[in-house]
Design a protein around this motif. Sequence first.
Motif, PDB file in Angstrom:
ATOM      1  N   SER A 141     158.062  18.030 -52.947  1.00  0.00           N
ATOM      2  CA  SER A 141     158.289  19.042 -51.916  1.00  0.00           C
ATOM      3  C   SER A 141     157.708  20.386 -52.331  1.00  0.00           C
ATOM      4  O   SER A 141     157.065  21.087 -51.536  1.00  0.00           O
ATOM      5  N   SER A 142     157.903  20.744 -53.626  1.00  0.00           N
ATOM      6  CA  SER A 142     157.362  22.008 -54.117  1.00  0.00           C
ATOM      7  C   SER A 142     155.839  21.989 -54.085  1.00  0.00           C
ATOM      8  O   SER A 142     155.195  22.970 -53.683  1.00  0.00           O
ATOM      9  N   LEU A 143     155.254  20.860 -54.501  1.00  0.00           N
ATOM     10  CA  LEU A 143     153.793  20.759 -54.469  1.00  0.00           C
ATOM     11  C   LEU A 143     153.247  20.811 -53.053  1.00  0.00           C
ATOM     12  O   LEU A 143     152.186  21.400 -52.809  1.00  0.00           O
ATOM     13  N   ARG A 144     153.970  20.205 -52.120  1.00  0.00           N
ATOM     14  CA  ARG A 144     153.525  20.268 -50.728  1.00  0.00           C
ATOM     15  C   ARG A 144     153.570  21.702 -50.207  1.00  0.00           C
ATOM     16  O   ARG A 144     152.663  22.146 -49.485  1.00  0.00           O
ATOM     17  N   GLU A 145     154.632  22.434 -50.588  1.00  0.00           N
ATOM     18  CA  GLU A 145     154.702  23.842 -50.185  1.00  0.00           C
ATOM     19  C   GLU A 145     153.553  24.642 -50.799  1.00  0.00           C
ATOM     20  O   GLU A 145     152.923  25.463 -50.123  1.00  0.00           O
ATOM     21  N   GLU A 146     153.288  24.384 -52.086  1.00  0.00           N
ATOM     22  CA  GLU A 146     152.177  25.077 -52.730  1.00  0.00           C
ATOM     23  C   GLU A 146     150.848  24.705 -52.087  1.00  0.00           C
ATOM     24  O   GLU A 146     149.966  25.557 -51.898  1.00  0.00           O
ATOM     25  N   LEU A 147     150.708  23.418 -51.737  1.00  0.00           N
ATOM     26  CA  LEU A 147     149.477  22.982 -51.083  1.00  0.00           C
ATOM     27  C   LEU A 147     149.322  23.630 -49.714  1.00  0.00           C
ATOM     28  O   LEU A 147     148.218  24.059 -49.333  1.00  0.00           O
ATOM     29  N   ALA A 149     150.590  26.524 -48.827  1.00  0.00           N
ATOM     30  CA  ALA A 149     150.238  27.933 -49.070  1.00  0.00           C
ATOM     31  C   ALA A 149     148.781  28.061 -49.494  1.00  0.00           C
ATOM     32  O   ALA A 149     148.066  28.969 -49.055  1.00  0.00           O
ATOM     33  N   ALA A 150     148.301  27.132 -50.347  1.00  0.00           N
ATOM     34  CA  ALA A 150     146.910  27.176 -50.791  1.00  0.00           C
ATOM     35  C   ALA A 150     145.952  26.930 -49.627  1.00  0.00           C
ATOM     36  O   ALA A 150     144.906  27.590 -49.512  1.00  0.00           O
ATOM     37  N   ASN A 151     146.310  25.960 -48.749  1.00  0.00           N
ATOM     38  CA  ASN A 151     145.468  25.707 -47.576  1.00  0.00           C
ATOM     39  C   ASN A 151     145.421  26.929 -46.660  1.00  0.00           C
ATOM     40  O   ASN A 151     144.349  27.277 -46.135  1.00  0.00           O
ATOM     41  N   LEU A 152     146.584  27.584 -46.479  1.00  0.00           N
ATOM     42  CA  LEU A 152     146.621  28.780 -45.651  1.00  0.00           C
ATOM     43  C   LEU A 152     145.769  29.889 -46.266  1.00  0.00           C
ATOM     44  O   LEU A 152     144.983  30.561 -45.568  1.00  0.00           O
ATOM     45  N   GLN A 153     145.905  30.067 -47.580  1.00  0.00           N
ATOM     46  CA  GLN A 153     145.107  31.081 -48.258  1.00  0.00           C
ATOM     47  C   GLN A 153     143.624  30.745 -48.184  1.00  0.00           C
ATOM     48  O   GLN A 153     142.781  31.628 -47.992  1.00  0.00           O
ATOM     49  N   ASN A 154     143.316  29.446 -48.312  1.00  0.00           N
ATOM     50  CA  ASN A 154     141.918  29.025 -48.218  1.00  0.00           C
ATOM     51  C   ASN A 154     141.359  29.296 -46.834  1.00  0.00           C
ATOM     52  O   ASN A 154     140.213  29.753 -46.691  1.00  0.00           O
ATOM     53  N   GLU A 155     142.168  28.995 -45.806  1.00  0.00           N
ATOM     54  CA  GLU A 155     141.720  29.278 -44.449  1.00  0.00           C
ATOM     55  C   GLU A 155     141.505  30.769 -44.237  1.00  0.00           C
ATOM     56  O   GLU A 155     140.519  31.180 -43.609  1.00  0.00           O
ATOM     57  N   GLN A 156     142.433  31.588 -44.771  1.00  0.00           N
ATOM     58  CA  GLN A 156     142.264  33.036 -44.646  1.00  0.00           C
ATOM     59  C   GLN A 156     141.014  33.521 -45.364  1.00  0.00           C
ATOM     60  O   GLN A 156     140.246  34.348 -44.837  1.00  0.00           O
TER      61      GLN A 156
END
Length: 216
Positions: A141-147, A149-156
């Motif tokens: 669950s923590s890794l999915r949240e980090e993923l 967040a990383a995908n959102l940051q990557n999109e930004q």
Amino acid sequence: MESWKSHVRAELFHRDCRQRDPFSGLFEKVSRLEEMLTQVKLSSSDKGSSRCPDEGGILHLRVNELEFLNQQLKQKISDLTSNIYLKEAELQYCHSQVARYRTEAVVLAQGASSLKAGLEEYEYQLECQSKELTALRLEHSSLREELTAANLQNEQLLERWLEEKKEEAERINKYNATQERWQRLAGRLKKRHRVRSRAACAADKPTESKTEPPSS
């Protein structure tokens, strides 16, 4: 286990008593009848001459009756003795069965103890695996949240990069357009300069011809 053994022994003892007790009275009755028959035979042999014929006939009938009863009782005793032997054989068989079942019960108890130990081991392993699974689920669950967040940051970052590339392309386009305008302007200026230079050259040639000295 001990209470079960005691219960089986008590039941076998009561059954043995129930089968043997009715015969004790028969043995005593047969013994008394044999004694009475012996006494009657002795009295009839000793006093046969002094009694009247009627008493002798009655006594003879009584003796015959006693002998008939004695034969019946002996037959019944024989039958009951056979039954006793059968019951004793059945009792021995029951004892052997009890011993066999006792051995099987001990083996089953040992097997049950082993199975219980195995069950406890499996339960412990299941508990450990459940804890590990819970920890893995939390980590997942923590890794999915980090993923996420990383995908959102990557999109930004991708959007910013695209915006910057777009702005850079616009700057390059503006620069290229400016360069093209300067080049066209420079071309026109050069063209004008050449035209003026030619005109100046053409205007200077007649003057030069007029000032030249005559040849000798």
